[in-house]
Scaffold this active site. Sequence first.
Site, mmCIF file in Angstrom:
data_model
loop_
_atom_site.group_PDB
_atom_site.id
_atom_site.type_symbol
_atom_site.label_atom_id
_atom_site.label_comp_id
_atom_site.label_asym_id
_atom_site.label_seq_id
_atom_site.Cartn_x
_atom_site.Cartn_y
_atom_site.Cartn_z
ATOM 1 N N ASN A 235 28.331 47.434 37.445
ATOM 2 C CA ASN A 235 28.362 46.424 36.383
ATOM 3 C C ASN A 235 28.021 45.022 36.890
ATOM 4 O O ASN A 235 28.448 44.026 36.320
ATOM 5 C CB ASN A 235 29.699 46.467 35.624
ATOM 6 N N TYR B 93 39.645 45.698 47.122
ATOM 7 C CA TYR B 93 40.007 46.379 45.874
ATOM 8 C C TYR B 93 41.330 47.144 46.007
ATOM 9 O O TYR B 93 41.578 48.075 45.244
ATOM 10 C CB TYR B 93 38.880 47.316 45.442
ATOM 11 N N LYS C 261 26.911 42.382 42.693
ATOM 12 C CA LYS C 261 27.147 43.730 43.237
ATOM 13 C C LYS C 261 25.846 44.431 43.664
ATOM 14 O O LYS C 261 24.750 43.984 43.333
ATOM 15 C CB LYS C 261 27.919 44.558 42.186
ATOM 16 N N HIS D 263 31.378 40.821 39.947
ATOM 17 C CA HIS D 263 32.835 40.722 39.982
ATOM 18 C C HIS D 263 33.212 39.273 39.784
ATOM 19 O O HIS D 263 32.532 38.391 40.293
ATOM 20 C CB HIS D 263 33.394 41.194 41.336
ATOM 21 N N GLU E 176 41.000 35.716 47.003
ATOM 22 C CA GLU E 176 39.679 36.324 47.203
ATOM 23 C C GLU E 176 38.734 35.375 47.942
ATOM 24 O O GLU E 176 37.938 35.806 48.777
ATOM 25 C CB GLU E 176 39.100 36.756 45.850
#
Length: 140
Positions: free
Chosen positions: A114, A51, A11, A117, A128
């Site tokens: 965080n 998302y 990320k 993913h 995905e």
Amino acid sequence: MAVERTFSIIKPDATRRNITGKIIDRIESAGLKVVASKRIHMSRAQAEEFYGVHRERGFFGELVDFMISGPVIVQVLEGDNAVAKYRDVMGATNPANAAPGTIRKDFAESIEANSVHGSDGPDTAATEIKFFFKDNEIVG
Ligand code: RTP
Ligand code: MG
């Protein structure tokens, strides 16, 4: 155990801090192989679609803003039990709850920033992976 593929995003908080190599080291050290990889800057439309399952959640807008705040590295990881194994390597969503030695415990800044993913199941992984990669971009 079945050889499986899962989908990973490193990320924007991690690309910003230049710690992508440290994260990939955790992935490879766990026995997962990076069989596809590219650095991209997601569009708002892409992040909203990716998302989409969280569209009704209160954090959706902030999550999308964060995911397009900088470049990310999208990857396909392959290995025995890859989906569950990568979830273990990542640690809990909130780094405050993540186990010692996990990526999120050691690198994440917050529940939102965080660092990684990972797909939450084999079906999600397939969807995905297709969202970001053509078949011929994955070299097992
Ligand atoms: P991910 O999808 O990114 O691998 O993370 P996850 O399965 O552990 O967590 P999920 O419930 O799918 O949430 C997706 C991402 O949304 C952000 N989030 N923010 N502010 C909040 O309460 C909150 N909750 C979740 C996190 O970035 C999480 O990874
Ligand atoms: Mg998730």
